[in-house]
Structure formats: structure tokens, C-alpha cells
Design an enzyme around this catalytic site. Sequence first.
Site, PDB file in Angstrom:
ATOM      1  N   LYS A  75      34.087  82.085  26.937  1.00  0.00           N
ATOM      2  CA  LYS A  75      33.497  81.261  27.994  1.00  0.00           C
ATOM      3  C   LYS A  75      32.054  81.681  28.204  1.00  0.00           C
ATOM      4  O   LYS A  75      31.751  82.873  28.288  1.00  0.00           O
ATOM      5  CB  LYS A  75      34.275  81.434  29.310  1.00  0.00           C
ATOM      6  CG  LYS A  75      33.821  80.484  30.404  1.00  0.00           C
ATOM      7  CD  LYS A  75      34.446  79.124  30.221  1.00  0.00           C
ATOM      8  CE  LYS A  75      33.904  78.100  31.199  1.00  0.00           C
ATOM      9  NZ  LYS A  75      32.550  77.607  30.838  1.00  0.00           N
ATOM     10  N   LYS A  99      31.769  89.759  33.070  1.00  0.00           N
ATOM     11  CA  LYS A  99      31.781  88.897  34.262  1.00  0.00           C
ATOM     12  C   LYS A  99      33.138  88.227  34.445  1.00  0.00           C
ATOM     13  O   LYS A  99      33.692  88.215  35.552  1.00  0.00           O
ATOM     14  CB  LYS A  99      30.682  87.830  34.143  1.00  0.00           C
ATOM     15  CG  LYS A  99      30.446  87.032  35.409  1.00  0.00           C
ATOM     16  CD  LYS A  99      29.357  85.968  35.207  1.00  0.00           C
ATOM     17  CE  LYS A  99      28.038  86.571  34.848  1.00  0.00           C
ATOM     18  NZ  LYS A  99      26.952  85.555  34.759  1.00  0.00           N
ATOM     19  N   LYS A 111      28.109  83.162  24.555  1.00  0.00           N
ATOM     20  CA  LYS A 111      26.842  82.594  24.986  1.00  0.00           C
ATOM     21  C   LYS A 111      26.139  82.000  23.777  1.00  0.00           C
ATOM     22  O   LYS A 111      26.437  82.349  22.635  1.00  0.00           O
ATOM     23  CB  LYS A 111      25.946  83.678  25.614  1.00  0.00           C
ATOM     24  CG  LYS A 111      25.011  83.155  26.688  1.00  0.00           C
ATOM     25  CD  LYS A 111      25.734  82.948  28.002  1.00  0.00           C
ATOM     26  CE  LYS A 111      24.755  82.624  29.120  1.00  0.00           C
ATOM     27  NZ  LYS A 111      25.404  82.631  30.441  1.00  0.00           N
ATOM     28  N   THR A 199      27.022  78.749  41.501  1.00  0.00           N
ATOM     29  CA  THR A 199      26.339  80.004  41.182  1.00  0.00           C
ATOM     30  C   THR A 199      25.437  80.427  42.335  1.00  0.00           C
ATOM     31  O   THR A 199      25.452  81.593  42.767  1.00  0.00           O
ATOM     32  CB  THR A 199      25.514  79.863  39.888  1.00  0.00           C
ATOM     33  OG1 THR A 199      26.343  79.344  38.853  1.00  0.00           O
ATOM     34  CG2 THR A 199      24.964  81.217  39.459  1.00  0.00           C
ATOM     35  N   ASN A 230      18.453  75.593  39.227  1.00  0.00           N
ATOM     36  CA  ASN A 230      19.683  75.315  39.974  1.00  0.00           C
ATOM     37  C   ASN A 230      20.120  76.496  40.842  1.00  0.00           C
ATOM     38  O   ASN A 230      20.447  76.336  42.028  1.00  0.00           O
ATOM     39  CB  ASN A 230      20.796  74.947  38.979  1.00  0.00           C
ATOM     40  CG  ASN A 230      22.113  74.643  39.660  1.00  0.00           C
ATOM     41  OD1 ASN A 230      22.927  75.540  39.872  1.00  0.00           O
ATOM     42  ND2 ASN A 230      22.333  73.404  40.009  1.00  0.00           N
ATOM     43  N   SER A 359      33.625  77.174  37.133  1.00  0.00           N
ATOM     44  CA  SER A 359      33.999  76.633  35.822  1.00  0.00           C
ATOM     45  C   SER A 359      35.491  76.785  35.562  1.00  0.00           C
ATOM     46  O   SER A 359      36.131  75.908  34.978  1.00  0.00           O
ATOM     47  CB  SER A 359      33.206  77.345  34.717  1.00  0.00           C
ATOM     48  OG  SER A 359      31.877  76.913  34.683  1.00  0.00           O
TER      49      SER A 359
END
Length: 426
Positions: A75, A99, A111, A199, A230, A359
Amino acid sequence: MSTLQEKKPATMYENVMQQYNQVANLVGLNENIKKILGITNNEIIVHFPVKMDNGEVKIFTGYRVQHNNALGPYKGGLRYHPTIDVDDAKALAMWMTWKTSLAGLPFGGAKGGIQLDPREHSLAELERITRRFTYALGDNIGPDQDIPAPDVNTNPQTMAWILDTYMSTKSPSSRSHNNHIVTGKPVGSGGLEGRDRATGFGVFLTIKLYLASQGKTLEGKTFIVQGFGNVGQWASQFMVEEGAKLIAVQDAHATLYKEEGIDPITLTEHTQPRKGSIAGFTEAEEIAPDDFFGLECDVLIPAALGNQINQDNALSVKANLIAEGANGPITTEGEEVLLKRGITIIPDILCNSGGVIGSYFEWLQNRHGEIWQLDEVMQKIEKKLTENFKRVEKAVEENEVDWRTAAYIIAIHRIELAYTQRGIFP
């Protein structure tokens, strides 16, 4: 003539490896598991051609690094930035592993991204680039294999293009089961209400929880934000609603300051027709970029890119609390300086984990065919984040360590337990 060369600053990958090795040694991590977690599982590099609006064909380079999937599917986000390379992707993927583990989610870490400046491309070109990248990745991504999400310079529209491209390559019978191939989608395409602010909300909430643990509130506190995308926008809005005052904002184009306070909503409206840039905002004074970190304030939120605070500018930081909205915004040398000065750092793997928690709920919503309302979603994220914060707070006290070390101890232990219980194939 001196033969001594100036020491190069550590890269993000070197930083994350230093952090990992330090904690692994501290907790006496099993040597075999230490070897496994110290490397990535897969490093995917793709070069692909895309036709530009003028008919010219350009070759782009894309990356997807999958660090570890012991706890579940990979993820992590995709970023579009000129500086992204395989080492950056490796560092960011490793941070995602910690995380998701710290958050108690059934995910691993990944990533990736594409080397490009999205400001140099039209919307039509970005769509073709995204679709071609998705096709090039092929079965390396999937709803139970690797689930991308937005990151720097990507957004819900980017995810919608990935979703459509991925589903278009699958058989008609399986298309309806693949909505959770990406998260951070537009709500109309199966996205989660509140994912856009998750976030930034997490950054705000961890600051609020930390202050509460000290018997304080956000009322009257001053804060500065580096990066007004964001994360920076939403964190600022939540902070101001709670009574804090935004006195400075910095991005790649300008550094703004206003002692009386900057309205984050007005500034956000200013950035929208300017491709996110805060430059030209007339309701605040523009100051020199190098003065930003040295501004007098209570809280500093670095929410831009990695390695922004180093051993040099760390000496000028005036904030008592740093909340890492970005991934890896502080070098290990910079952190050493800050900790010696008594400055508390809420680490990225806790502070900005609201996004991956959101998510997870979007992924669940798609898998179960459900639709959740905004208030329900925010309650779920707040509950999960608060539980995680309390665990790290307890680990800080029990181990007498800083917040990052405490968070790493929890994250690494959970993965170690999975390997210990399952064994290592074959």
C-alpha cells in the site's frame, strides 16, 4: 590544497535505513528478520512512450517499489515529481511499511511515481501518461496485490484514470470486483467521503492529542506550514477552526507571513487557479525563504517534501513541536539537533497516517459494497488515530525514548511477530 571534501547530505533512503537500524539494534530484532526488513521485495522500473499534444513522443520513467507485504497487500502513494528516483521510492516504501504496521492495518508498504513536472503537461497529456504507466505496471498492482493512492502532485482524477485503465485490461466478469485497485478515488467512482481531508485531519489530531497530554489546547497557538497542498491546506483549516493561528506558509514559489494570521480557506481559493502556488497572495507579506524555519511559533508543520530540515537550519527552529505532515522531512542529523534542543517531533508514520487509515476504510467500503457518510468516516479515522497515538505515547513513557523511536518499536515488533509466528518460506 585540502583533500577533504564536504560531506554530502544524507539521502532519504540513507535516513530511513539509519532510523531502522538504530531501532532494530535497540530492540534486539532477530537478525534474520532484520535482513529481510532491511531490503525491498521488488523494485519495478518501467520506461514507456507517450505521444504529446504536438505529436512528439516522449519517454517517461516510472517506479513502483514494494518493500514488504508480511501483513497484507502493498500500500502506498504515487507521486509525479522531477526528483523521484528509485532510492526515494525505496525510502518512501519502507516508511509506508512502518506506517501501516503502526496503524494496525492489514497492509504492507509500497511507493512509486513518475519523473515529471505535471505543470509542464496538459490535462490530456497527464491522462495519457497515467494510463500508459498503469498499463506498464500490469499485474504488479492489484486490489489484493498492491494498492496505489495519491501522493505529491497526484489526486483523485489520477486515481480514476488508473482505476479505469486497470479495469479495462481485465475480463468483463472480474471488472466489478476491482474498484479497490486504488484508493483516493473521486467519490462518484467509489471513493470515500472525507478521504481528501484524512491526512491533514490526522496531522491536526495528533497535534491536538499531544497538546492535551501536556494539559494544553490549540486555542491561541501559532503555527507555520511548509507545503500548501492537500495536507497543508486541510491541516491548517482544522487547526484554525480549533482556535490556532496560521502565521506563515511556504511552498516552492513563495514564503508568506502575517502576524495577525492567514485565513487558510482564502489562501486555498487563491491557489486553485494557480496550479497550487501561493505566490501573489496579497493578504500576507512575502518574506525570504531562508527566514521561514526561524519564525517564532508554537508548532511547525513540514508538509512538503523530504529532507527539508537538516543539521544547519535545525538550529534556527523556534517551534516547540514539529508535526511531520510530509514523509521524511527531517534528516537524521537535523533530528539529532532538534532533540538535543528539547523539541518534540511527532513522526511521519504516526502524524500523517490519517491518509492511509482513510484509504483502508475506502478499500473496505469497496470490498463490501458499502457507502459510508462523512461523519461516520471521520469518526472511524479519529478513533483509529487516537488509539494509535495512545499506544505510541505509552511506548514513549515505558521505553524512555523519543516519539519516532517509540513508533518504530511498535511498528517493527508487529511485523517481527508475523514472521515469528508464520516462519519464513521455505
